[in-house]
Design an enzyme around this catalytic site. Structure first.
Site, short mmCIF file in Angstrom:
data_model
loop_
_atom_site.label_atom_id
_atom_site.label_comp_id
_atom_site.label_asym_id
_atom_site.label_seq_id
_atom_site.Cartn_x
_atom_site.Cartn_y
_atom_site.Cartn_z
CG HIS A 179 -38.90 35.31 57.14
ND1 HIS A 179 -40.16 35.84 57.06
CD2 HIS A 179 -38.44 35.23 55.86
CE1 HIS A 179 -40.46 36.07 55.81
NE2 HIS A 179 -39.44 35.70 55.06
CD GLU A 192 -35.46 36.05 53.84
OE1 GLU A 192 -35.92 36.08 52.69
OE2 GLU A 192 -35.84 36.85 54.73
CG ASP A 206 -36.49 40.12 51.74
OD1 ASP A 206 -36.65 39.07 51.10
OD2 ASP A 206 -37.02 40.33 52.85
CG HIS A 249 -40.64 41.52 51.83
ND1 HIS A 249 -41.91 41.82 51.36
CD2 HIS A 249 -40.44 40.20 51.57
CE1 HIS A 249 -42.45 40.73 50.85
NE2 HIS A 249 -41.59 39.73 50.97
CD GLU A 305 -36.60 36.78 48.55
OE1 GLU A 305 -36.93 36.57 49.73
OE2 GLU A 305 -37.41 37.01 47.64
O1 G3P Z 1 -36.80 33.47 51.55
C1 G3P Z 1 -37.98 32.99 52.09
C2 G3P Z 1 -39.05 34.04 52.07
O2 G3P Z 1 -38.53 35.22 52.60
C3 G3P Z 1 -39.57 34.31 50.69
O3 G3P Z 1 -40.73 35.08 50.69
O4 G3P Z 1 -42.03 37.14 50.43
O5 G3P Z 1 -41.05 36.57 52.64
O6 G3P Z 1 -39.58 37.30 50.78
P1 G3P Z 1 -40.84 36.57 51.15
CA CA Z 2 -37.46 37.08 51.71
#
Ligand code: G3P
Ligand code: CA
Length: 240
Positions: A8, A35, A37, A50, A110
């Site tokens: 993450h 993952e 952002d 993020h 994301e």
């Molecule tokens: O994609 C899963 C997770 O990353 C979504 O929440 O706030 O960590 O971007 P966040």
């Molecule tokens: Ca995310």
């Protein structure tokens, strides 16, 4: 069943989240999936971060990511608050991350809309992926389901993941009827339960809850039938 776990924001316990060092750490661990952002700078460059602001990383950088050009963003140190070792680290562009990320690593990108909505981010993202020949081993997700719809119109063959934060009623009914051709559901882990997993699977969807850092909870969710999780914990994201 083959489980797929996502590092993450890269390996965020070992390096500043979403930066090149964090992505490199995840790759070094042998993460099969990562993952990250994406947002847009003022000059429409895809930057990997993020939050919509810099506060957690650098309190002297005021305002929002969208108000800075990429050149300005590159002068912001987002590493020193993590540890001295990372002093001078700046945010990465998606281009930079695609350059170091092996093609067989599954990337979940994301689109970080809401509350800021980045008009046109979908086409910029698609073009960036095309330029890097990176149209495989991808999942595009967002809490902004309109962004997913726009992205899917551009690239119907790229898998789409539906991010859910609120515990809405019968999310599987929404998933079925929202008009998106979904690959997966990404719900908040705390309210992910057997019914959601079963109903998602009935629709042929993968289910990847976020963010699961505790090994007991991980085991519980795997036993319930999830297809994998997002995790900050290298002991989890390197499993199985
Ligand atoms: O994609 C899963 C997770 O990353 C979504 O929440 O706030 O960590 O971007 P966040
Ligand atoms: Ca995310």
């Amino acid at each position: 069943m083959l489980v797929l776990n996502f590092a993450h924001r890269g390996s965020l316990t070992e390096a500043p989240e979403n930066t090149l060092p964090a992505i490199k750490k995840a790759i070094e661990h042998g993460a099969r999936a990562i993952e990250l952002d994406v947002q847009l700078s003022r000059d429409n460059q895809l930057v990997v971060i993020h939050d919509h602001n810099f506060r957690r990383f650098n309190s002297t950088a005021k305002g929002l990511v969208k108000d800075y050009t990429l050149k300005e963003i590159k002068t912001i140190d987002v590493g020193f608050t993590f540890s001295e070792e990372f002093t001078g680290v700046s945010l990465a562009t998606l281009d930079e991350i695609l350059e170091i990320c092996p093609l067989d690593t599954i990337l979940n990108i994301e689109i970080k809309n809401i509350p800021v909505i980045y008009d046109g981010i979908e086409v910029l993202l698609y073009n960036c992926l095309k330029n890097h020949n990176r149209l495989n081993n991808l999942i595009i997700s967002s809490f902004d389901h309109e962004a997913l719809q726009k992205f899917q119109t551009l690239a119907p063959d790229i898998p789409i993941g539906l991010l859910l934060y609120y515990r809405i009623l019968k999310p599987w009914t929404y998933a079925k009827n929202c008009g998106l051709n979904l690959y997966s559901i990404h719900p908040l882990q705390s309210w992910t339960d057997k019914e959601l997993i079963t109903e998602s699977k009935k629709l042929g969807l993968k289910i990847y809850p976020y963010t699961v850092n505790d090994k007991e909870r991980y085991k519980e969710l795997i036993d319930l039938g999830v297809d994998g999780v997002f995790s900050n914990n290298p002991e989890i994201f390197t499993l199985p």
